[in-house]
Design a protein around this motif. Structure first.
Motif, PDB file in Angstrom:
ATOM      1  N   PRO A  48       0.912  -1.007   0.050  1.00 53.49           N
ATOM      2  CA  PRO A  48      -0.029  -0.009   0.129  1.00 53.49           C
ATOM      3  C   PRO A  48       0.840   1.240   0.082  1.00 53.49           C
ATOM      4  O   PRO A  48       2.000   1.331   0.485  1.00 53.49           O
ATOM      5  N   ALA A  49       0.108   2.470  -0.453  1.00 53.11           N
ATOM      6  CA  ALA A  49       1.055   3.799  -0.457  1.00 53.11           C
ATOM      7  C   ALA A  49       1.517   4.088   0.754  1.00 53.11           C
ATOM      8  O   ALA A  49       2.595   4.786   0.932  1.00 53.11           O
ATOM      9  N   GLU A  50       0.599   3.761   1.835  1.00 52.55           N
ATOM     10  CA  GLU A  50       1.392   4.353   3.327  1.00 52.55           C
ATOM     11  C   GLU A  50       2.784   3.516   3.307  1.00 52.55           C
ATOM     12  O   GLU A  50       3.904   4.227   4.166  1.00 52.55           O
ATOM     13  N   TRP A  51       3.019   2.129   3.023  1.00 53.56           N
ATOM     14  CA  TRP A  51       4.377   1.470   3.387  1.00 53.56           C
ATOM     15  C   TRP A  51       5.406   2.328   2.486  1.00 53.56           C
ATOM     16  O   TRP A  51       6.498   2.582   2.808  1.00 53.56           O
ATOM     17  N   GLU A  53       5.281   5.384   1.271  1.00 55.38           N
ATOM     18  CA  GLU A  53       5.744   6.598   1.744  1.00 55.38           C
ATOM     19  C   GLU A  53       6.671   6.468   2.864  1.00 55.38           C
ATOM     20  O   GLU A  53       7.454   7.328   3.138  1.00 55.38           O
ATOM     21  N   LYS A  54       6.293   5.491   3.851  1.00 60.70           N
ATOM     22  CA  LYS A  54       7.230   5.328   5.088  1.00 60.70           C
ATOM     23  C   LYS A  54       8.690   5.152   4.542  1.00 60.70           C
ATOM     24  O   LYS A  54       9.593   5.692   5.007  1.00 60.70           O
ATOM     25  N   GLU A  55       8.873   4.072   3.588  1.00 63.07           N
ATOM     26  CA  GLU A  55      10.158   3.924   3.124  1.00 63.07           C
ATOM     27  C   GLU A  55      10.917   5.002   2.368  1.00 63.07           C
ATOM     28  O   GLU A  55      12.148   5.236   2.472  1.00 63.07           O
ATOM     29  N   TYR A  77      -2.689  -0.768  -5.649  1.00 68.40           N
ATOM     30  CA  TYR A  77      -2.608   0.647  -5.154  1.00 68.40           C
ATOM     31  C   TYR A  77      -1.882   1.321  -5.841  1.00 68.40           C
ATOM     32  O   TYR A  77      -1.220   2.499  -5.576  1.00 68.40           O
ATOM     33  N   ASP A  80      -2.529   5.311  -6.064  1.00 61.69           N
ATOM     34  CA  ASP A  80      -2.011   5.852  -4.674  1.00 61.69           C
ATOM     35  C   ASP A  80      -0.624   5.936  -4.515  1.00 61.69           C
ATOM     36  O   ASP A  80       0.051   6.860  -4.068  1.00 61.69           O
ATOM     37  N   VAL A  84       2.101   9.431  -4.147  1.00 62.05           N
ATOM     38  CA  VAL A  84       3.196   9.429  -3.094  1.00 62.05           C
ATOM     39  C   VAL A  84       4.288   9.517  -3.645  1.00 62.05           C
ATOM     40  O   VAL A  84       5.220  10.707  -2.977  1.00 62.05           O
ATOM     41  N   LYS A  87       4.211  13.327  -4.955  1.00 64.19           N
ATOM     42  CA  LYS A  87       4.314  14.115  -3.377  1.00 64.19           C
ATOM     43  C   LYS A  87       5.706  14.354  -2.907  1.00 64.19           C
ATOM     44  O   LYS A  87       6.123  15.592  -2.693  1.00 64.19           O
ATOM     45  N   HIS A  88       6.608  13.230  -2.918  1.00 66.16           N
ATOM     46  CA  HIS A  88       7.908  13.283  -2.331  1.00 66.16           C
ATOM     47  C   HIS A  88       8.959  13.669  -3.420  1.00 66.16           C
ATOM     48  O   HIS A  88      10.269  13.406  -3.263  1.00 66.16           O
TER      49      HIS A  88
END
Length: 315
Positions: A48-51, A53-55, A77, A80, A84, A87-88
């Motif tokens: 998922p995108a959350e993972w 982004e965290k990395e 995903y 998304d 991400v 965004k970064h």
């Protein structure tokens, strides 16, 4: 020092890219490779995108060098994950399992370099038209999902077919493979299996040890019946999968049987029942060492080979 246009394109010291391997290529490995002068890659896989982004955030804390994200375009995903990455403002994006054309405008809006992985000349041409900055021509020697053409046959044909730089992948783990790729017309190399057997790689030690112990014929291709063949090390899973495949099992049955097996091997360390993805070059890998040593040893060996070849032809 070996320097090609890939170095200038990506802002790296050596034209060496770390492959994007699901459940393997995280921030630790990517940052380590980038710090050592190559291009580290975080693999989004089906995460998922959350993972992702965290990395990305973690990688930026570990290195101020450029790194990339590999986006698997069949991921549920993917939209998304793309958001991400944009965004970064990730500097380099490699893609697999499809065409990144749908997202190209977003990638270009942040100045990212887009490098799809291809397994055929036709796909390489299509990616050039789509706006790719380079392509990674990956031969069937690779670990994980593979095409049919060998690196030796694929790379020069892709080089002749497109005007953008070509990066060779598949069966490369030392200076000899690096120089061979350059001789075929590639401007750089991508390596996966060699970087799995590194100190910075955070997967289970049993997975790394399986690669170190592997011999020249210890990989096998599974899943041809599904249309998505995968190269893995021979083990209990491989035997059971091939038996099921040869019995005429449906694509759905095979996919269900293989579900979660890569994570089982890479993160839980079950190298008997898990999918130990590795390339045919595993038989050449005999140690686990820091990525800095891996890269510097490869470059040093390649420079020696080039020097000896120059003397051989009287240059």
């Amino acid at each position: 020092m070996i320097k090609t246009e890939i170095c200038d394109l990506l802002g790296i010291k050596y034209p060496i890219i770390q492959g994007g391997m699901a459940w393997v290529s995280d921030a630790n490995l990517a940052a380590g490779v980038s710090e050592a002068g190559g291009l580290g890659i975080i693999a989004a896989g089906n995460a998922p995108a959350e993972w992702v982004e965290k990395e990305i955030i973690k990688a930026k804390q570990l290195t101020d060098k450029v790194f990339g994200v590999n986006i698997m375009l069949l991921s549920p995903y993917v939209d998304d994950v793309v958001d991400v990455v944009v965004k970064h403002r990730v500097g380099v994006i490699t893609t697999g399992a499809g065409s990144p054309g749908k997202y190209m405008d977003k990638f270009k809006s942040i100045g990212a370099k887009v490098i799809p992985v291809v397994a055929s000349v036709a796909l390489a041409k299509r990616m050039e038209v789509t706006g790719a900055d380079a392509v990674i021509a990956e031969g069937t020697e690779s670990g994980g999902h593979i095409g049919e053409l060998t690196t030796m046959a694929l790379v020069p044909q892709v080089v002749d077919a497109v005007d953008i730089p070509v990066i060779a992948a598949g069966g490369i783990a030392d200076g000899r493979g690096f120089v061979a790729a350059l001789a075929l017309g590639a401007k750089g190399v991508q390596m996966g299996t060699r970087f799995v057997a590194s100190k910075e790689c955070t997967i289970a030690e049993s997975y790394k040890e399986a690669i170190v112990k592997a011999k020249d014929r210890d990989t096998v291709v599974t899943g041809r019946a599904t249309g998505h063949p995968v190269r893995i090390l021979k083990n209990k899973l491989a035997r059971e999968f091939l038996k099921l495949e040869n019995s005429g099992a449906t694509k759905e049955e095979l996919e269900k049987f293989g579900e979660g097996r890569l994570r089982l091997a890479a993160r839980e360390g079950d190298v008997k029942n898990g999918s130990v993805m590795a390339g045919q070059i595993a038989g050449l890998i005999n140690d686990i060492k820091p990525v800095k040593d891996i890269i510097e040893d490869i470059v040093k060996e390649a420079e020696t080979i080039i020097k000896n070849l120059s003397q051989l032809v009287g240059v």
